[in-house]
Scaffold this motif. Structure first.
Motif, short mmCIF file in Angstrom:
data_model
loop_
_atom_site.label_atom_id
_atom_site.label_comp_id
_atom_site.label_asym_id
_atom_site.label_seq_id
_atom_site.Cartn_x
_atom_site.Cartn_y
_atom_site.Cartn_z
N PHE A 264 0.84 -1.21 0.00
CA PHE A 264 0.00 0.00 0.00
C PHE A 264 0.87 1.26 0.00
O PHE A 264 0.54 2.24 -0.67
N PHE A 265 1.98 1.21 0.73
CA PHE A 265 2.87 2.36 0.82
C PHE A 265 3.48 2.69 -0.54
O PHE A 265 3.52 3.85 -0.95
N ILE A 266 3.91 1.66 -1.26
CA ILE A 266 4.57 1.91 -2.56
C ILE A 266 3.57 2.45 -3.58
O ILE A 266 3.94 3.26 -4.45
N VAL A 267 2.31 2.05 -3.47
CA VAL A 267 1.28 2.61 -4.37
C VAL A 267 1.11 4.10 -4.09
O VAL A 267 1.08 4.92 -5.02
N ALA A 268 1.03 4.45 -2.81
CA ALA A 268 0.84 5.86 -2.44
C ALA A 268 2.04 6.69 -2.88
O ALA A 268 1.88 7.76 -3.50
N ILE A 269 3.24 6.20 -2.62
CA ILE A 269 4.45 6.94 -2.99
C ILE A 269 4.59 7.01 -4.51
O ILE A 269 4.83 8.08 -5.10
N GLY A 270 4.41 5.86 -5.17
CA GLY A 270 4.56 5.80 -6.63
C GLY A 270 3.60 6.72 -7.34
O GLY A 270 3.96 7.48 -8.24
N LEU A 271 2.33 6.69 -6.88
CA LEU A 271 1.30 7.52 -7.52
C LEU A 271 1.56 9.00 -7.29
O LEU A 271 1.39 9.83 -8.19
N THR A 272 2.01 9.35 -6.09
CA THR A 272 2.29 10.76 -5.78
C THR A 272 3.45 11.26 -6.64
O THR A 272 3.35 12.32 -7.26
N VAL A 273 4.52 10.48 -6.69
CA VAL A 273 5.69 10.88 -7.50
C VAL A 273 5.29 10.99 -8.97
O VAL A 273 5.64 11.95 -9.66
N PHE A 274 4.51 10.02 -9.44
CA PHE A 274 4.09 10.03 -10.85
C PHE A 274 3.27 11.27 -11.16
O PHE A 274 3.54 11.98 -12.13
N LYS A 275 2.27 11.56 -10.33
CA LYS A 275 1.39 12.70 -10.59
C LYS A 275 2.14 14.03 -10.50
O LYS A 275 1.78 14.99 -11.16
N ARG A 276 3.15 14.09 -9.66
CA ARG A 276 3.90 15.34 -9.49
C ARG A 276 4.88 15.59 -10.64
O ARG A 276 5.27 16.72 -10.88
#
Lengths: 285, 112
Positions: A264-276
């Motif tokens: 779950f953590f990697i999804v949150a981090i990955g998605l945030t980095v991707f969107k930014r």
């Protein structure tokens, strides 16, 4: 983001870069809104994969079966007589690892592989990774039918532990999506990321319990196992086997919590980095 | 008073001419010793402003390579401008190429 322009109309900035605090929610909303498009991408991806093939979708079953036969043969040469259930374990390991490996490689390349479309039209770019991983999820689900003849031959009856199977698939999906989103943008800048990912998935095949199980690694090697459990893919691989054969899950609680939390953590981090970062990277494609 | 549907303000957009690789490390080293070998970026749009009001048809005329399509891509959200901003009173969809998303390996029906 709103401004009063021309004295009357409310204008919004076109495709603004997401804020860190809201990126995950925005991306999840975009994915939900684009579910029709994702369905279209997935169906096209799968139909293209088995086009011009005589046995078509049967390859989803045949490929892991043939691969597992080779690994079984190899393992038998190396270590003598394996356990009776070993062929089933190796097939489930290979199918699960193929999902991880292909899903990860395709999601890391989701921007570079779709550059022609990205440069021509705007839509939420996070859906490329989702569609690639969902295609692999469907193929993996079809591949799992290869286990049925083994269950019948080994006289294994499915138990309530069958719920482990969707949990394992969910964990792999989350890990693949998270890591894919995290490295998709750096991969546009540095093509080395894709090569590194390929190496990691190949090396991970041997380090993870794909050709072997946690039970087989015991016996004086407990200290080494502590390090093996750091690998978040250990849990899904073992869940898949325990889900099919009803065996006990031989993983300590901390490793279970770690693997689930990591997913779950990697999804949150990955998605945030991707969107930014994804909006600025388009001109490098 | 007229309502704006699209408004672009001082848009500047440039594209890097070099790829990041070993060559960029070499150029970085030269920059450290005073030789700037870095190729300047290609400036596709420089301080472009325009407004389209409701019911108005706006034509963009220019030579080949002058940045017309690039401007439309900024207006549709494909490219993020380096400076300035693009605003719209609703979703903007760009139809610049009718072949987008078509897969040459699939039949017409399969592509739909």
């Amino acid at each position: 983001m709103h401004e009063t322009g021309g004295g009357e109309s409310t204008l919004e900035i076109i495709n603004p870069i997401s804020k860190t605090s809201t990126a995950v929610f925005e991306a999840c909303g975009n994915i939900w809104k684009s579910k029709g498009l994702i369905r279209n991408f997935v169906s096209r991806d799968i139909s293209q994969r088995y086009r011009n093939s005589i046995i078509g979708y049967f390859w989803t079953v045949l490929e892991p079966l043939l691969l597992s036969a080779v690994y079984y043969f190899l393992f038998t040469i190396i270590s003598g007589n394996p356990e009776e259930r070993y062929p089933l374990w190796i097939i489930l390991g290979v199918v699960t690892w193929q999902f991880f490996s292909r899903g990860l490689n395709e999601s890391v390349n989701c921007l570079t592989g779709n550059k022609n479309m990205i440069r021509q039209i705007f839509f939420p770019r996070e859906i490329f990774a989702v569609s690639k991983v969902f295609s692999q999820l469907i193929i993996t689900t079809m591949s799992l039918f290869v286990a049925i003849p083994f269950l019948l031959y080994l006289d294994i009856h499915l138990t309530l532990q069958i719920v482990y199977i969707p949990i394992a698939l969910l964990l792999v999906t989350l890990q693949v999506l998270g890591v894919g989103w995290l490295f998709a943008v750096p991969n546009v800048h540095h093509g080395d990321i894709a090569h590194l990912t390929r190496f990691i998935t190949r090396a991970g095949f041997f380090v993870s319990p794909v050709m072997w199980t946690i039970g087989m690694a015991k016996g004086g090697r407990e200290a080494l196992l502590e390090y093996i459990f750091i690998n978040p893919m250990v849990l899904p691989l073992e869940l898949m086997r325990a889900g099919f054969d009803g065996s006990e899950l031989a993983i300590p609680m901390w490793a279970i919590i770690w693997s689930v939390a990591f997913s779950f953590f990697i999804v949150a981090i990955g998605l945030t980095v991707f969107k930014r970062t994804e909006a600025k990277v388009v001109k490098r494609l | 008073m007229s309502e704006y549907t699209i408004k672009i303000e001082h848009i500047t957009l440039s594209f890097p001419r070099h790829r990041i690789g070993l060559k960029s490390v070499y150029k970085w080293f030269h920059r450290r010793i005073g030789n700037d070998l870095v190729t300047p970026p290609f400036v596709a749009l420089k301080d472009v402003s325009a407004v389209a009001k409701k019911g108005e048809v706006l034509g963009i005329i220019g030579k080949n390579g002058s940045g017309k399509s690039t401007l439309l891509r900024v207006m549709s959200g494909i490219y993020q401008p380096d400076q300035g901003r693009a605003l719209a009173a609703g979703p903007v969809h760009l139809l610049s190429n009718v072949r987008i998303g078509f897969n040459g390996n699939l039949s017409g029906r399969e592509n739909v």
